[in-house]
Design an enzyme around this catalytic site. Structure first.
Site, PDB file in Angstrom:
ATOM      1  N   LYS A   1      45.036  51.984  44.888  1.00 32.99           N
ATOM      2  CA  LYS A   1      44.731  51.231  43.670  1.00 32.99           C
ATOM      3  C   LYS A   1      45.244  52.036  42.496  1.00 32.99           C
ATOM      4  CE  LYS A   1      42.372  47.367  42.670  1.00 32.99           C
ATOM      5  NZ  LYS A   1      42.289  46.132  43.483  1.00 32.99           N
TER       6      LYS A   1
ATOM      7  N   VAL B   1      34.161  33.224  35.519  1.00 36.04           N
ATOM      8  CA  VAL B   1      35.007  32.090  35.921  1.00 36.04           C
ATOM      9  C   VAL B   1      36.415  32.272  35.361  1.00 36.04           C
ATOM     10  CG1 VAL B   1      33.221  30.385  36.385  1.00 36.04           C
ATOM     11  CG2 VAL B   1      33.952  30.744  34.028  1.00 36.04           C
ATOM     12  N   GLY B   2      36.932  33.483  35.560  1.00 35.19           N
ATOM     13  CA  GLY B   2      38.289  33.803  35.133  1.00 35.19           C
ATOM     14  C   GLY B   2      39.299  33.443  36.205  1.00 35.19           C
ATOM     15  N   LYS B   3      40.185  34.371  36.529  1.00 31.20           N
ATOM     16  CA  LYS B   3      41.302  34.090  37.424  1.00 31.20           C
ATOM     17  C   LYS B   3      40.854  33.530  38.770  1.00 31.20           C
ATOM     18  CE  LYS B   3      43.694  38.043  37.217  1.00 31.20           C
ATOM     19  NZ  LYS B   3      44.845  38.957  37.415  1.00 31.20           N
ATOM     20  N   VAL B   4      39.833  34.150  39.359  1.00 29.30           N
ATOM     21  CA  VAL B   4      39.359  33.726  40.674  1.00 29.30           C
ATOM     22  C   VAL B   4      38.205  32.736  40.562  1.00 29.30           C
ATOM     23  CG1 VAL B   4      38.307  34.496  42.839  1.00 29.30           C
ATOM     24  CG2 VAL B   4      40.096  35.874  41.762  1.00 29.30           C
TER      25      VAL B   4
ATOM     26  N   HIS C   1      37.192  30.424  38.496  1.00 31.78           N
ATOM     27  CA  HIS C   1      37.352  28.993  38.201  1.00 31.78           C
ATOM     28  C   HIS C   1      37.930  28.239  39.392  1.00 31.78           C
ATOM     29  CE1 HIS C   1      41.687  29.630  37.303  1.00 31.78           C
ATOM     30  NE2 HIS C   1      41.806  28.317  37.367  1.00 31.78           N
TER      31      HIS C   1
END
Length: 360
Positions: A88, A189-192, A194
């Site tokens: 990472k 509820v951002g990139k993943v 939503h």
């Protein structure tokens, strides 16, 4: 400075959370780049994991996050059945203020200098367009746009995998994999997140959401006015009648306070490193809350970016991600058989695979 060095060295060489093969500190004064690349393991193959761009409060916090996230990627990749170890990277700073093409190109050169030991991709604060820039300096870059030979947004399959983990949790706990009629709380509820909401609604779930970004909440509620909104995460986890809680923002969501306040019977979300400290998994178990290990259920994205290295095929990836359902059920069965929390069962299975790879 001495205390900082001692802390990092303790984590790397003496802590149970250490064992990393390599940690690289990167700086490019011209562009303002400050980054940390952590390679936890290459036992199963080249380390694979995303690049997080975040305004850390301190360099120490950034290093700690890189170490934790890279270790988690070793376990995630092992449980996903990938021939990759864990790595990472984190870039220090507010991406909305300091992200430039020059900085991303400099970062790409640092990744390229590792000669393929680390393969990077998107994470919090980085996007497909950023990976296209990084790839101009580094061929060990995934998560690129389809126009540039990549697979595009990995959040689509990440959310699909989390949904499979939820279905497995429902099967294990209630004897039926459907989420119809279940109340599910999604924090972030951002990139993943939503995309996850879409899966839940399609399956007939009742959904409650929260997010620190008003625009993220608005994007969901304008499309789905039936979705309820909680003021914040504190209010969300205390919602009456919750069946499932899905942490989908940053890590550390499950701590002493939040676990004590949870009303849900299941925790299954997309966030990495959800357990704030060792022992939280036992607290969940003691409260009879079923925990679907984060690095197992959120592996859809890494399945996608790993496939990109071999010529991306969406349906092939979706088929692999659908197996998260079976993997999650197997972990629950192992946990019951061994009398341990699911997080410990997942660790045992992943560690066994890595140990066997080292011996071969």
């Amino acid at each position: 400075m001495t205390d900082v060095t001692d802390g990092v060295l303790h984590t790397l060489f003496r802590s149970d959370q250490g064992g990393h093969e390599q940690v690289v500190l990167c700086q490019d004064r011209a562009s303002g780049l400050k980054a940390v690349i952590a390679i936890h393991s290459t036992a199963l193959g080249p380390a694979l994991g995303g690049t997080r761009f975040y305004p850390y409060a301190s360099e120490e916090e950034a290093v700690a996050d890189a170490l934790n996230l890279s270790r988690g990627m070793s376990y995630k990749n092992a449980m996903a059945g990938l021939d990759h170890g864990g790595g990472k990277a984190v870039i220090i700073g507010d991406p909305e203020r300091i992200k430039t093409e020059e900085l991303l190109l400099a970062y790409g050169r640092f990744v390229a200098s590792l000669g393929g030991r680390y393969v990077t991709a998107c994470d919090v604060g980085t996007y497909v367009t950023d990976m296209d820039v990084v790839a101009r300096e580094c061929r060990w870059t995934t998560g690129r746009s389809p126009e540039n030979g990549g697979a595009g947004d990995s959040s689509v399959l990440t959310s699909f995998g989390v949904f499979q983990g939820m279905r497995a949790s429902a099967q294990h706990l209630w004897g039926d994999p459907t989420l119809r009629g279940r109340k599910v709380a999604v924090a972030g509820v951002g990139k993943v997140g939503h995309h996850l909401v879409e899966h839940l609604l399609s399956d007939g779930a009742e959904v409650v959401i929260t997010d620190v970004r008003e625009e993220s909440v608005r994007r969901v509620t304008e499309k789905h006015p039936e979705v309820a909104v909680a003021a914040d995460t504190e209010a969300l986890i205390r919602t009456e009648g919750l069946d499932i809680y899905a942490p989908c923002a940053l890590g550390g969501a499950l701590n002493d306070e939040s676990v004590a306040a949870l009303t849900a019977e299941v925790v299954c979300g997309a966030a990495n490193n959800q357990l704030a400290h060792p022992g939280v998994e036992k607290d969940l178990s003691d409260r009879s809350i079923l925990y679907a290990p984060d690095y197992v259920v959120n592996a859809g994205g890494v399945i996608q970016v790993a496939d990109e290295l071999h010529g991306f095929d969406f349906e092939r990836c979706r088929a692999k991600a659908s197996k998260i359902f079976d993997t999650t059920l197997a972990i629950f069965a192992r946990a019951k058989a061994d009398g341990i929390p699911p997080a410990a069962a997942a660790d045992r299975i992943a560690e066994q695979r890595m140990a066997e790879a080292r011996r071969s």
